[in-house]
Design a protein around this motif. Sequence first.
Motif, mmCIF file in Angstrom:
data_model
loop_
_atom_site.group_PDB
_atom_site.id
_atom_site.type_symbol
_atom_site.label_atom_id
_atom_site.label_comp_id
_atom_site.label_asym_id
_atom_site.label_seq_id
_atom_site.Cartn_x
_atom_site.Cartn_y
_atom_site.Cartn_z
ATOM 1 N N LYS A 3 0.848 -1.184 0.000
ATOM 2 C CA LYS A 3 0.000 0.000 0.000
ATOM 3 C C LYS A 3 0.887 1.238 0.000
ATOM 4 C CE LYS A 3 -3.881 2.143 2.394
ATOM 5 N NZ LYS A 3 -4.769 2.131 3.574
ATOM 6 N N VAL A 4 0.599 2.178 -0.859
ATOM 7 C CA VAL A 4 1.485 3.326 -1.045
ATOM 8 C C VAL A 4 1.771 4.045 0.272
ATOM 9 C CG1 VAL A 4 1.746 5.549 -2.179
ATOM 10 C CG2 VAL A 4 0.757 3.632 -3.435
ATOM 11 N N THR A 5 0.749 4.200 1.108
ATOM 12 C CA THR A 5 0.936 4.895 2.391
ATOM 13 C C THR A 5 0.975 3.936 3.575
ATOM 14 O OG1 THR A 5 -1.465 5.209 2.544
ATOM 15 C CG2 THR A 5 -0.168 6.995 1.537
ATOM 16 N N GLY A 6 1.138 2.647 3.296
ATOM 17 C CA GLY A 6 1.078 1.643 4.358
ATOM 18 C C GLY A 6 2.133 1.825 5.431
ATOM 19 N N PHE A 7 3.343 2.223 5.036
ATOM 20 C CA PHE A 7 4.422 2.369 6.023
ATOM 21 C C PHE A 7 4.151 3.523 6.985
ATOM 22 C CE2 PHE A 7 5.587 5.280 2.681
ATOM 23 C CZ PHE A 7 6.253 6.320 3.300
ATOM 24 N N LEU A 8 3.262 4.434 6.599
ATOM 25 C CA LEU A 8 2.876 5.534 7.477
ATOM 26 C C LEU A 8 1.718 5.161 8.395
ATOM 27 C CD1 LEU A 8 2.957 8.455 4.878
ATOM 28 C CD2 LEU A 8 4.678 7.971 6.635
ATOM 29 N N ALA A 44 1.673 -4.522 3.556
ATOM 30 C CA ALA A 44 1.278 -3.158 3.197
ATOM 31 C C ALA A 44 2.341 -2.142 3.572
ATOM 32 C CB ALA A 44 -0.043 -2.807 3.878
ATOM 33 N N ARG A 45 3.208 -2.484 4.520
ATOM 34 C CA ARG A 45 4.240 -1.553 4.982
ATOM 35 C C ARG A 45 5.415 -1.446 4.009
ATOM 36 N NH1 ARG A 45 7.074 -2.614 9.309
ATOM 37 N NH2 ARG A 45 7.165 -0.455 10.049
ATOM 38 N N CYS A 46 5.487 -2.364 3.036
ATOM 39 C CA CYS A 46 6.598 -2.335 2.077
ATOM 40 C C CYS A 46 6.497 -1.062 1.237
ATOM 41 C CB CYS A 46 6.564 -3.571 1.189
ATOM 42 S SG CYS A 46 7.966 -3.708 0.052
ATOM 43 N N MET A 47 7.564 -0.279 1.211
ATOM 44 C CA MET A 47 7.578 1.013 0.518
ATOM 45 C C MET A 47 7.937 0.835 -0.955
ATOM 46 S SD MET A 47 9.938 2.843 3.383
ATOM 47 C CE MET A 47 9.998 4.435 2.576
ATOM 48 N N ASP A 48 7.477 1.733 -1.763
ATOM 49 C CA ASP A 48 7.949 1.809 -3.147
ATOM 50 C C ASP A 48 9.239 2.633 -3.108
ATOM 51 O OD1 ASP A 48 8.266 1.777 -5.829
ATOM 52 O OD2 ASP A 48 6.564 3.062 -6.304
#
Length: 488
Positions: A3-8, A44-48
């Motif tokens: 998820k694009v904002t998952g790490f946040l 979901a925490r995996c960043m692009d």
Amino acid sequence: MGKVTGFLEFERVEEGYKPVPERLKHYKEFVIGLDDAQSKVQAARCMDCGTPFCNSGCPVNNIIPDFNDLVYQGDWKNAWTVLDSTNNFPEFTGRICPAPCEEACTLNYNDEPVGIKSLEHAIIDRAWEHGWVQPRVPRIKTGKKVAVVGSGPAGMAAAQQLARAGHDVTLFEKNDRIGGLLRYGIPDFKMEKRHIDRRVEQMKAEGVTMRTGVMVGQLPKDSKVTNWAKETISPEQLQKDFDAVLLTGGAEQSRDLPVPGRDLDGVHFAMEFLPQQNKVNAGDKLKGQILATGKHVIVIGGGDTGSDCVGTSNRHGAASVVQFELMPQPPEHENKPLTWPYWPYKLRTSSSHEEGVTREFAIATKEFIGDKGKVTGLKTVHVEMKDGKFVEIAGTEKEYKADLVLLAMGFVSPVQSVLEGFKVDKDARGNARATTDFHGGYVTNVPKVFAAGDMRRGQSLVVWAIREGRQAARAVDEFLMGFSDLPR
């Protein structure tokens, strides 16, 4: 990826453990893996992040962002396909690898890393559960015969890759079951041996011939290396019978502690102690097993092997367990700007430590003391580093009670007599000398004899063994056929 904002949005999700009082009653695994919902949050925490350092931090170069994203999307089967493309045995690494990939995770620079190891664990367990892991039988056989000596993770990976390339592979193991130190070294509570057994069945279906209880070469008469061989084959015979020989034995020569009293009864190498418990857990009868039951146990060595001795001793019902480490106590938290994305220096507390142990740092053993030939204690002193040497600190001498002392100070090299039997050149540390060049790599000075894994690089991680086994398989295939389609 993910998820694009998952790490946040999401915190790291840790795998759970069963309660200490419950798990100390048995030798079965006690890790509680992630369920589907937890896995999705973790992935979901995996960043692009653009440059995924996790890929290079992983010795087998797992394509981590891709399988993270697939888990997030709920596409477990393709997640397994991606994982399987680089790692022959994710169920091994998902349980016992220390996860250098997580230390290299970009998110780890200023936050908690993605739980890559837990996702790998979840993916492969679902793959087995759903029947996706199947033998890959080669369509064409080459007629070439390869001997792989040593059936640890390097040997297993190499044998599987070479069999899939169409070669007739025979995997030799001196002990009575396949697996090397995975089988007789890693406690069952960290990895149950059924995981090895089903891979063995897969490999047999792919055409690998397993020969257990066969010692290739000779061990010294006074060797403490575990050896349950019932027959012996000479290196010369192996070279005569096979088109290529790959040496993948472990770095089994334990580091000794030559201080007064070393010959007392009750002072043992960790690799005398741990394999016996593995064998008993397998249902075998064993006379004279080394037991910690009711004893005051001292474990000398602060690494993973020492931790395994702690967990096993507590399951035996030791009266007390103390673990010594020569180095000073590391900081609880690493200096990330200094070490990231590399393996950091920090205090590591294992699940075995949490089960009960007293840890002593910056301590050296000066003498084992005993009565009537049996160890009853040891004399120690605290040390500090000065000018690159350990120096005793005056006034810190102490005696510890001990009925059982386990030496877990690492491994110095492969068994020298085996390498000498093949007349293989050795490096300064006593390992087989072989390069890792892209073409002609892993070959020794002896024609058609190759070396990989701990036999070549020295004591290392399971994930490094798998990497070297895969790469060496490609080198052997290229040697036999002039080219290779195997992944490197």
